[in-house]
Design an enzyme around this catalytic site. Sequence first.
Site, PDB file in Angstrom:
ATOM      1  CG  ASP A  38     -11.284  -5.335 -27.590  1.00 38.84           C
ATOM      2  OD1 ASP A  38     -10.787  -4.232 -27.920  1.00 38.84           O
ATOM      3  OD2 ASP A  38     -10.741  -6.425 -27.840  1.00 38.84           O
ATOM      4  NE  ARG A  96       2.544  -0.029  -3.456  1.00 39.35           N
ATOM      5  CZ  ARG A  96       1.283   0.385  -3.355  1.00 39.35           C
ATOM      6  NH1 ARG A  96       0.790   0.734  -2.175  1.00 39.35           N
ATOM      7  NH2 ARG A  96       0.520   0.468  -4.420  1.00 39.35           N
ATOM      8  CG  HIS A 130       8.563   0.740  -2.174  1.00 36.20           C
ATOM      9  ND1 HIS A 130       7.986   1.642  -1.301  1.00 36.20           N
ATOM     10  CD2 HIS A 130       8.521  -0.466  -1.538  1.00 36.20           C
ATOM     11  CE1 HIS A 130       7.610   1.022  -0.196  1.00 36.20           C
ATOM     12  NE2 HIS A 130       7.929  -0.251  -0.315  1.00 36.20           N
ATOM     13  CG  ASP A 169       7.497   2.232   6.733  1.00 35.75           C
ATOM     14  OD1 ASP A 169       8.657   2.569   6.438  1.00 35.75           O
ATOM     15  OD2 ASP A 169       6.577   2.200   5.907  1.00 35.75           O
ATOM     16  CE  LYS A 192       3.946   0.513   7.681  1.00 33.75           C
ATOM     17  NZ  LYS A 192       3.395   1.314   6.594  1.00 33.75           N
ATOM     18  CG  ASP A 218       6.188   6.582   3.124  1.00 35.15           C
ATOM     19  OD1 ASP A 218       7.104   5.903   2.614  1.00 35.15           O
ATOM     20  OD2 ASP A 218       5.220   6.059   3.703  1.00 35.15           O
ATOM     21  CB  THR A 223      -5.523   3.539   1.914  1.00 37.92           C
ATOM     22  OG1 THR A 223      -4.626   3.006   2.903  1.00 37.92           O
ATOM     23  CG2 THR A 223      -5.757   2.497   0.829  1.00 37.92           C
ATOM     24  N   GLY A 225      -3.661   5.548   5.373  1.00 40.93           N
ATOM     25  CA  GLY A 225      -3.852   5.043   6.726  1.00 40.93           C
ATOM     26  C   GLY A 225      -2.606   5.186   7.578  1.00 40.93           C
ATOM     27  CB  THR A 226       0.942   4.200   6.970  1.00 43.73           C
ATOM     28  OG1 THR A 226       0.651   2.816   6.793  1.00 43.73           O
ATOM     29  CG2 THR A 226       2.277   4.341   7.689  1.00 43.73           C
TER      30      THR A 226
END
Length: 309
Positions: A38, A96, A130, A169, A192, A218, A223, A225-226
């Site tokens: 399992d 985060r 972070h 950012d 942003k 960073d 993803t 994107g930023t």
Amino acid sequence: MPPQVKIFAGNASHELGEKIAAAYGTRLGDLSIQRFADAELGPSFNESVRGCAVFLIQSTFPPAENLMELMLMVDAAKRASAASVTIVMPYYGYARQDRKDKPRVSIGAKVVADFVQSVGTDRLMTCDLHAGQIQGFFDIPVDHLDGAAVTVPYIKSLNLENLIFASPDVGGVVRTRAIAKRFGAEIVVCDKMRLRANEIASMQVIGDVSGQDVVLVDDIVDTAGTICKAAELLMERGASSVRAIVTHALLSGPAHDRIKASVLEELIITDTIPLRQENEKIRVLSVSDLFAQAIRNVVTHESISSLFI
């Protein structure tokens, strides 16, 4: 006589664990992790750890299963009479979620801290949290290593003529300024606005990048994107080149396709998280020597402040 040091790694960080052990001057310990039908996990040490200083290496991505595996490893070591158990968590999952930024949400970083301490962990070693104040969630020693120790020498080796650093950012300004100070360079900020997680509504550049070689800084790329949108915007504002340094490369969903199609010269990452897909624009630097040195200094009770942020 100091206790014998034994280093083990979970499934998520086995390759990095081997590099850290080699850099320390030993072999990776023999650990088996049984998986039931399992998918339940059952780790066991195949060698004695009685009276040893045990270091368990595991990044927590995707956080749930790898985190649970790590906690079971700690419990097994404690029950096997290890003298001390230090978690080496190069990437701290759930970091985060470090505060309540809207009503009725969890603070995931605090939940993880409580989980880590509840199983009897003696010490935590991690890299580029972070938010640095996450250390305050712990009542045990936390060694917060600085990924810039790996990335800064590489940027210096490029001998960029008109170097300037950029934060993708507002929240990353402190991190970006700390690295820029090592070069005596200026910083700019990409401000942003998000409508929801992983989706950017708008972005603007605060500062002049005309004719500059820009390095975005960073801690996490998810993803992408930023970072890709910021790079595009910086080039539109007259930058000569844009590259990025990021410690933890999650690279979820469309990240690889975005990076390949982006204006980035290169994305420089570390191996806190293994790169699961080849990408000609990505350069991987290893944190193995950094963690091996930190382990050595902890064992010999020497200062490791030079490895902190």
